[in-house]
Design a protein around this motif. Structure first.
Motif, PDB file in Angstrom:
ATOM      1  N   ALA A 139      93.700  51.627   5.712  1.00  0.00           N
ATOM      2  CA  ALA A 139      94.771  52.527   6.149  1.00  0.00           C
ATOM      3  C   ALA A 139      95.558  51.882   7.286  1.00  0.00           C
ATOM      4  O   ALA A 139      94.974  51.388   8.253  1.00  0.00           O
ATOM      5  CB  ALA A 139      94.183  53.857   6.597  1.00  0.00           C
ATOM      6  N   THR A 140      96.882  51.910   7.177  1.00  0.00           N
ATOM      7  CA  THR A 140      97.716  51.179   8.133  1.00  0.00           C
ATOM      8  C   THR A 140      98.600  52.071   8.998  1.00  0.00           C
ATOM      9  O   THR A 140      99.201  51.576   9.956  1.00  0.00           O
ATOM     10  CB  THR A 140      98.621  50.177   7.407  1.00  0.00           C
ATOM     11  N   THR A 141      98.695  53.348   8.713  1.00  0.00           N
ATOM     12  CA  THR A 141      99.554  54.229   9.501  1.00  0.00           C
ATOM     13  C   THR A 141      98.712  55.307  10.180  1.00  0.00           C
ATOM     14  O   THR A 141      97.623  55.648   9.705  1.00  0.00           O
ATOM     15  CB  THR A 141     100.610  54.916   8.620  1.00  0.00           C
ATOM     16  N   PRO A 142      99.212  55.868  11.285  1.00  0.00           N
ATOM     17  CA  PRO A 142      98.485  56.963  11.934  1.00  0.00           C
ATOM     18  C   PRO A 142      98.256  58.146  10.997  1.00  0.00           C
ATOM     19  O   PRO A 142      97.214  58.805  11.075  1.00  0.00           O
ATOM     20  CB  PRO A 142      99.396  57.339  13.108  1.00  0.00           C
ATOM     21  N   GLU A 143      99.220  58.406  10.124  1.00  0.00           N
ATOM     22  CA  GLU A 143      99.097  59.529   9.199  1.00  0.00           C
ATOM     23  C   GLU A 143      97.958  59.300   8.202  1.00  0.00           C
ATOM     24  O   GLU A 143      97.286  60.256   7.790  1.00  0.00           O
ATOM     25  CB  GLU A 143     100.424  59.736   8.448  1.00  0.00           C
ATOM     26  N   GLN A 145      95.320  57.284   8.908  1.00  0.00           N
ATOM     27  CA  GLN A 145      94.088  57.162   9.681  1.00  0.00           C
ATOM     28  C   GLN A 145      93.529  58.510  10.132  1.00  0.00           C
ATOM     29  O   GLN A 145      92.312  58.702  10.146  1.00  0.00           O
ATOM     30  CB  GLN A 145      94.314  56.265  10.906  1.00  0.00           C
ATOM     31  N   ALA A 146      94.393  59.422  10.550  1.00  0.00           N
ATOM     32  CA  ALA A 146      93.932  60.666  11.179  1.00  0.00           C
ATOM     33  C   ALA A 146      92.902  61.434  10.351  1.00  0.00           C
ATOM     34  O   ALA A 146      91.822  61.780  10.861  1.00  0.00           O
ATOM     35  CB  ALA A 146      95.125  61.550  11.524  1.00  0.00           C
ATOM     36  N   PRO A 147      93.146  61.721   9.064  1.00  0.00           N
ATOM     37  CA  PRO A 147      92.141  62.473   8.297  1.00  0.00           C
ATOM     38  C   PRO A 147      90.863  61.682   8.038  1.00  0.00           C
ATOM     39  O   PRO A 147      89.794  62.273   7.852  1.00  0.00           O
ATOM     40  CB  PRO A 147      92.867  62.801   6.985  1.00  0.00           C
ATOM     41  N   LEU A 148      90.952  60.363   8.044  1.00  0.00           N
ATOM     42  CA  LEU A 148      89.765  59.533   7.868  1.00  0.00           C
ATOM     43  C   LEU A 148      88.923  59.548   9.132  1.00  0.00           C
ATOM     44  O   LEU A 148      87.696  59.701   9.079  1.00  0.00           O
ATOM     45  CB  LEU A 148      90.163  58.099   7.515  1.00  0.00           C
ATOM     46  N   LEU A 149      89.579  59.410  10.271  1.00  0.00           N
ATOM     47  CA  LEU A 149      88.865  59.388  11.553  1.00  0.00           C
ATOM     48  C   LEU A 149      88.110  60.691  11.789  1.00  0.00           C
ATOM     49  O   LEU A 149      87.028  60.683  12.380  1.00  0.00           O
ATOM     50  CB  LEU A 149      89.846  59.131  12.692  1.00  0.00           C
ATOM     51  N   GLU A 150      88.682  61.804  11.337  1.00  0.00           N
ATOM     52  CA  GLU A 150      88.015  63.094  11.522  1.00  0.00           C
ATOM     53  C   GLU A 150      86.618  63.090  10.911  1.00  0.00           C
ATOM     54  O   GLU A 150      85.714  63.770  11.404  1.00  0.00           O
ATOM     55  CB  GLU A 150      88.853  64.207  10.904  1.00  0.00           C
ATOM     56  N   GLN A 151      86.424  62.325   9.840  1.00  0.00           N
ATOM     57  CA  GLN A 151      85.132  62.312   9.159  1.00  0.00           C
ATOM     58  C   GLN A 151      84.076  61.497   9.894  1.00  0.00           C
ATOM     59  O   GLN A 151      82.890  61.583   9.586  1.00  0.00           O
ATOM     60  CB  GLN A 151      85.310  61.775   7.732  1.00  0.00           C
ATOM     61  N   PHE A 152      84.501  60.731  10.888  1.00  0.00           N
ATOM     62  CA  PHE A 152      83.545  59.950  11.678  1.00  0.00           C
ATOM     63  C   PHE A 152      82.928  60.782  12.805  1.00  0.00           C
ATOM     64  O   PHE A 152      81.946  60.359  13.409  1.00  0.00           O
ATOM     65  CB  PHE A 152      84.233  58.723  12.284  1.00  0.00           C
ATOM     66  N   TYR A 153      83.500  61.935  13.072  1.00  0.00           N
ATOM     67  CA  TYR A 153      83.073  62.753  14.206  1.00  0.00           C
ATOM     68  C   TYR A 153      82.522  64.091  13.733  1.00  0.00           C
ATOM     69  O   TYR A 153      82.741  64.506  12.594  1.00  0.00           O
ATOM     70  CB  TYR A 153      84.258  62.990  15.144  1.00  0.00           C
ATOM     71  N   PRO A 160      90.672  62.133  20.269  1.00  0.00           N
ATOM     72  CA  PRO A 160      91.642  61.727  21.296  1.00  0.00           C
ATOM     73  C   PRO A 160      93.043  61.632  20.689  1.00  0.00           C
ATOM     74  O   PRO A 160      93.218  61.166  19.564  1.00  0.00           O
ATOM     75  CB  PRO A 160      91.134  60.355  21.737  1.00  0.00           C
ATOM     76  N   ARG A 161      94.041  62.049  21.444  1.00  0.00           N
ATOM     77  CA  ARG A 161      95.395  62.220  20.909  1.00  0.00           C
ATOM     78  C   ARG A 161      95.978  60.933  20.331  1.00  0.00           C
ATOM     79  O   ARG A 161      96.682  60.960  19.325  1.00  0.00           O
ATOM     80  CB  ARG A 161      96.303  62.751  22.020  1.00  0.00           C
ATOM     81  N   LYS A 162      95.698  59.806  20.960  1.00  0.00           N
ATOM     82  CA  LYS A 162      96.313  58.543  20.539  1.00  0.00           C
ATOM     83  C   LYS A 162      95.384  57.669  19.689  1.00  0.00           C
ATOM     84  O   LYS A 162      95.714  56.520  19.405  1.00  0.00           O
ATOM     85  CB  LYS A 162      96.747  57.757  21.781  1.00  0.00           C
ATOM     86  N   LEU A 163      94.240  58.199  19.276  1.00  0.00           N
ATOM     87  CA  LEU A 163      93.264  57.365  18.571  1.00  0.00           C
ATOM     88  C   LEU A 163      93.808  56.834  17.256  1.00  0.00           C
ATOM     89  O   LEU A 163      93.679  55.645  16.948  1.00  0.00           O
ATOM     90  CB  LEU A 163      91.976  58.148  18.331  1.00  0.00           C
ATOM     91  N   ALA A 164      94.402  57.691  16.437  1.00  0.00           N
ATOM     92  CA  ALA A 164      94.919  57.246  15.139  1.00  0.00           C
ATOM     93  C   ALA A 164      95.989  56.183  15.306  1.00  0.00           C
ATOM     94  O   ALA A 164      96.040  55.211  14.540  1.00  0.00           O
ATOM     95  CB  ALA A 164      95.477  58.435  14.352  1.00  0.00           C
ATOM     96  N   GLU A 165      96.842  56.348  16.338  1.00  0.00           N
ATOM     97  CA  GLU A 165      97.879  55.359  16.591  1.00  0.00           C
ATOM     98  C   GLU A 165      97.276  54.018  16.999  1.00  0.00           C
ATOM     99  O   GLU A 165      97.727  52.956  16.560  1.00  0.00           O
ATOM    100  CB  GLU A 165      98.829  55.858  17.689  1.00  0.00           C
ATOM    101  N   TYR A 166      96.240  54.076  17.840  1.00  0.00           N
ATOM    102  CA  TYR A 166      95.594  52.839  18.285  1.00  0.00           C
ATOM    103  C   TYR A 166      94.951  52.096  17.112  1.00  0.00           C
ATOM    104  O   TYR A 166      95.132  50.878  16.959  1.00  0.00           O
ATOM    105  CB  TYR A 166      94.539  53.144  19.349  1.00  0.00           C
TER     106      TYR A 166
END
Length: 260
Positions: A139-143, A145-153, A160-166
């Motif tokens: 995944a290369t965009t914040p959009e 990444q965001a739903p994927l990252l949610e599954q790690f937590y 964190p607000r800027k995590l997907a962007e980072y």
């Protein structure tokens, strides 16, 4: 990671200075992460312990490491770095893939390891959320990444607000996607992961702690049951895969207890 001669700043581990005279704490991150994931842990350890957070091959400042691959490949690089630093004794902390790497490092040099703390470690069973990890790697965009990252937590954890962007920014670095694709292909064979020789791991002469969250959606929480009885087990309700970020104070307590 550091090259054998440790001669370039780019390859040095992320170091947090602490009191002299005690074995340092070595921190190894998980797949698709980097040494900065330990920033908060390192800052909270600095009064009592010297710590070093490594970038595993294909990650962070070690993106261009000469050889990248599975946990065995990463462990060889960590061993090379530790040998170059001439550390006589150290504590090891590993998360996810870094947990498998830490275990292999410990089995290679058992006399040097003062303690081993494993957070949702890889290698405690063949089951793994391979589909999530592959999607996360590409995944290369914040959009994306965001739903994927949610599954790690854990379900109730607020990202964190800027995590997907980072994370998306890191993926866009030249060679980053290719490196993670190589690594994931190496350790996700047939959508399963390799399994550590747990009985041999349990024979290490140092205390071993295994920590898991009940809402881990990357590595099944019941894999903690595969840990031999000699290992201390810590299970946290309502916590996902990213233990050191979700419950840092609990993780700090476990690390400090091991490093006494």
């Amino acid at each position: 990671m550091s090259e054998a001669n440790v001669d370039t700043q780019e390859c040095l581990p992320q170091i947090q200075q602490g009191p002299a005279g005690q074995p340092p704490i070595i921190l190894l991150h998980g797949f698709g992460s980097d040494a900065t994931t330990w920033n908060n842990i390192q800052l909270n350890l600095e009064r009592q312990h010297h710590s070093l957070a490594f970038d595993l091959p294909g990650h962070g400042k070690a993106l261009d490491w000469p050889r990248i691959g599975n946990a065995v490949v990463a462990a060889k690089a960590v061993n090379q770095s530790l040998d170059a630093l001439a550390l006589e004794r150290f504590h090891l902390v590993g998360h996810s893939l870094g947990g498998a790497v830490a275990s292999l490092v410990a089995m290679r040099a058992p006399a040097k390891v003062a303690s081993l703390t494993l957070l949702s470690p890889g290698g405690f069973g063949p089951e793994i959320n391979a589909q999530l990890l592959r999607r996360y790697a590409t995944a290369t965009t914040p959009e994306e990444q965001a739903p994927l990252l949610e599954q790690f937590y854990g379900i109730n954890y607020k990202l964190p607000r800027k995590l997907a962007e980072y994370i998306a920014e890191q993926r866009c670095r030249p060679g980053a996607q290719e490196a993670l694709a190589t690594i994931s292909s190496a350790f996700l064979e047939n959508d399963q992961q390799g399994v550590l020789p747990l009985p041999k791991l349990a024979e290490l002469p140092c205390p071993i702690s295994v920590v898991w969250g009940t809402q881990d959606r990357v590595l099944p929480p019941n894999q903690v049951d595969n840990a031999p009885g000699s290992m201390a087990k810590h299970i946290f309700e309502g916590v996902g895969h990213m233990l050191h970020l979700e419950i840092p104070q609990d993780i700090l307590r476990i690390i400090r207890e091991a490093a006494r």
